[in-house]
Every structure is written in structure tokens, then in C-alpha cells.
Design a protein around this motif. Structure first.
Motif, PDB file in Angstrom:
ATOM      1  N   LEU A  95       0.857  -1.193   0.000  1.00 10.09           N
ATOM      2  CA  LEU A  95       0.000   0.000   0.000  1.00 10.09           C
ATOM      3  C   LEU A  95       0.888   1.236   0.000  1.00 10.09           C
ATOM      4  O   LEU A  95       2.059   1.181   0.406  1.00 10.09           O
ATOM      5  CB  LEU A  95      -0.902   0.000   1.238  1.00 10.09           C
ATOM      6  N   PRO A  96       0.358   2.373  -0.460  1.00 10.73           N
ATOM      7  CA  PRO A  96       1.169   3.593  -0.443  1.00 10.73           C
ATOM      8  C   PRO A  96       1.766   3.858   0.952  1.00 10.73           C
ATOM      9  O   PRO A  96       1.132   3.566   1.972  1.00 10.73           O
ATOM     10  CB  PRO A  96       0.170   4.691  -0.823  1.00 10.73           C
ATOM     11  N   GLU A  97       2.978   4.369   0.962  1.00 11.76           N
ATOM     12  CA  GLU A  97       3.696   4.621   2.211  1.00 11.76           C
ATOM     13  C   GLU A  97       2.853   5.430   3.193  1.00 11.76           C
ATOM     14  O   GLU A  97       2.228   6.418   2.826  1.00 11.76           O
ATOM     15  CB  GLU A  97       5.003   5.360   1.922  1.00 11.76           C
ATOM     16  N   GLY A  98       2.827   4.977   4.424  1.00 12.15           N
ATOM     17  CA  GLY A  98       2.103   5.674   5.490  1.00 12.15           C
ATOM     18  C   GLY A  98       0.650   5.240   5.625  1.00 12.15           C
ATOM     19  O   GLY A  98      -0.009   5.605   6.608  1.00 12.15           O
ATOM     20  N   THR A  99       0.129   4.463   4.667  1.00 11.33           N
ATOM     21  CA  THR A  99      -1.290   4.068   4.704  1.00 11.33           C
ATOM     22  C   THR A  99      -1.607   3.218   5.934  1.00 11.33           C
ATOM     23  O   THR A  99      -2.563   3.507   6.659  1.00 11.33           O
ATOM     24  CB  THR A  99      -1.685   3.298   3.422  1.00 11.33           C
ATOM     25  N   VAL A 100      -0.805   2.196   6.165  1.00 11.82           N
ATOM     26  CA  VAL A 100      -1.077   1.304   7.295  1.00 11.82           C
ATOM     27  C   VAL A 100      -0.957   2.070   8.611  1.00 11.82           C
ATOM     28  O   VAL A 100      -1.832   1.973   9.480  1.00 11.82           O
ATOM     29  CB  VAL A 100      -0.145   0.075   7.279  1.00 11.82           C
TER      30      VAL A 100
END
Length: 182
Positions: A95-100
Motif C-alpha cells: 500500500l502507499p507509504e504511510g497508509t497502514v
């Protein structure tokens, strides 16, 4: 005569002492009784729940963290049955960086819960129950679409990499992508 009385009483006294020291004779245990005793002593093996399976997997740490944060562990440990399309850690990492990290923030709990329940279907749906083009309603009220081509099963484009991990309250199908509701 006194001496003879002592001599004749000696064997009886020794027999009495022997019986007392040895206790009462033991009943021999039959093989059937031994098996029953062993079965009673051995705790029944309990099939793990779908949450237990995820917790025990080296590839689902992020999913377990997300389920805990969204307070869904107790629900998915319940009677069910449930079918979970379980994204791997690698799927979450894609997932795009920072999403989680953002989804795990307390203020985003509702969004996280919506995403996670989009991966869950009511009932125990085995791989053999899936068909190409099948549309299935998820617990969050959205739908997912099954695609089957050349023996490969996909759910909304995420490939099923392991199927039919059966638990006491449902089944897990491991997928290589995170399903995002519209």
C-alpha cells in the motif's frame, strides 16, 4: 507345650503381617480400562479459530495488529462461521507509504474496521464453492468479485495464494493484496 503353641502360631502371624504390609490385592486393569483412562487424561485437541490461525502465521502480523486495533478479534473468534480473505504482510506493505500507519491511528478506527470487514464473508466458503464471476457480499455490506482463470483464483484482482485454511469457526484464504472498498 508352650513352645509348640508359639511355633504353630508363627506361620499364621507371618501371613497376617505379610497381608497387612502388602495391602489388599490389586485388581488387574484391562487394556480397555487403560485406554479409557488415557483418553480421559488426554485433553481433547481443539481446532484453532480463524484468529488463532492468523496469530500463528508468520505472514499475518499486520493483519493481526489491524484486527486488534479495530477491536475485531473477539468478533472473529466467535462462533461464525466466517470466511476471511487474509492479506499478507507483503500485501499491506505494498500500500502507499504511510497508509497502514494512518489506518492504525485511533481516529481512523471506523475506516480500518470498514476495510477489514470488507475482507470477511458470512459463512464458510471453501475454494470449491467459488465460481468465476461470482459476486459475494462482505460483512461491511460491500461486494467482492471472484475471478478464476487457469486455476488461479482472484478476489477483486488479489490472487489467492493459499486456500481453505480451515478453523473451528470458518476458513481463511490468503491473498496477496489488500481489498479496498469503494
Amino acid at each position: 507345650m508352650k513352645r509348640m503353641m508359639y511355633v504353630s502360631a508363627l506361620p499364621a502371624l507371618m501371613a497376617l503381617l505379610w497381608v497387612t504390609a502388602c495391602g489388599s490385592p490389586q485388581k488387574e486393569t484391562t487394556e480397555e480400562e487403560t485406554e479409557m483412562t488415557m483418553e480421559e487424561a488426554t485433553p481433547e485437541e481443539v481446532e484453532p479459530s480463524i484468529v488463532d490461525i492468523a496469530v500463528g502465521s508468520p505472514d499475518h502480523g499486520t493483519l493481526v495488529t489491524a484486527l486488534t486495533t479495530a477491536e475485531l478479534v473477539e468478533t472473529l473468534s466467535g462462533d461464525g462461521p466466517f470466511t476471511v480473505f487474509a492479506p499478507t504482510d507483503a500485501a499491506f506493505a505494498a500500500l502507499p507509504e504511510g497508509t497502514v500507519a494512518s489506518l492504525l491511528e485511533p481516529e481512523n478506527k471506523d475506516q480500518l474496521t470498514g476495510i477489514l470487514t470488507y475482507h470477511v464473508v458470512a459463512g464458510k466458503v471453501m475454494a470449491s464453492d467459488l465460481s468465476d464471476g461470482q459476486v459475494v457480499e462482505t460483512l461491511n455490506g460491500g461486494t467482492i468479485t471472484v475471478s478464476i482463470a487457469g486455476g488461479t483464483v482472484q478476489i477483486n484482482g488479489a490472487t489467492v495464494t493459499a486456500a481453505d485454511l480451515s478453523g473451528s469457526n470458518g476458513v481463511i484464504h490468503v491473498i496477496d493484496g489488500v481489498l479496498l472498498p469503494e
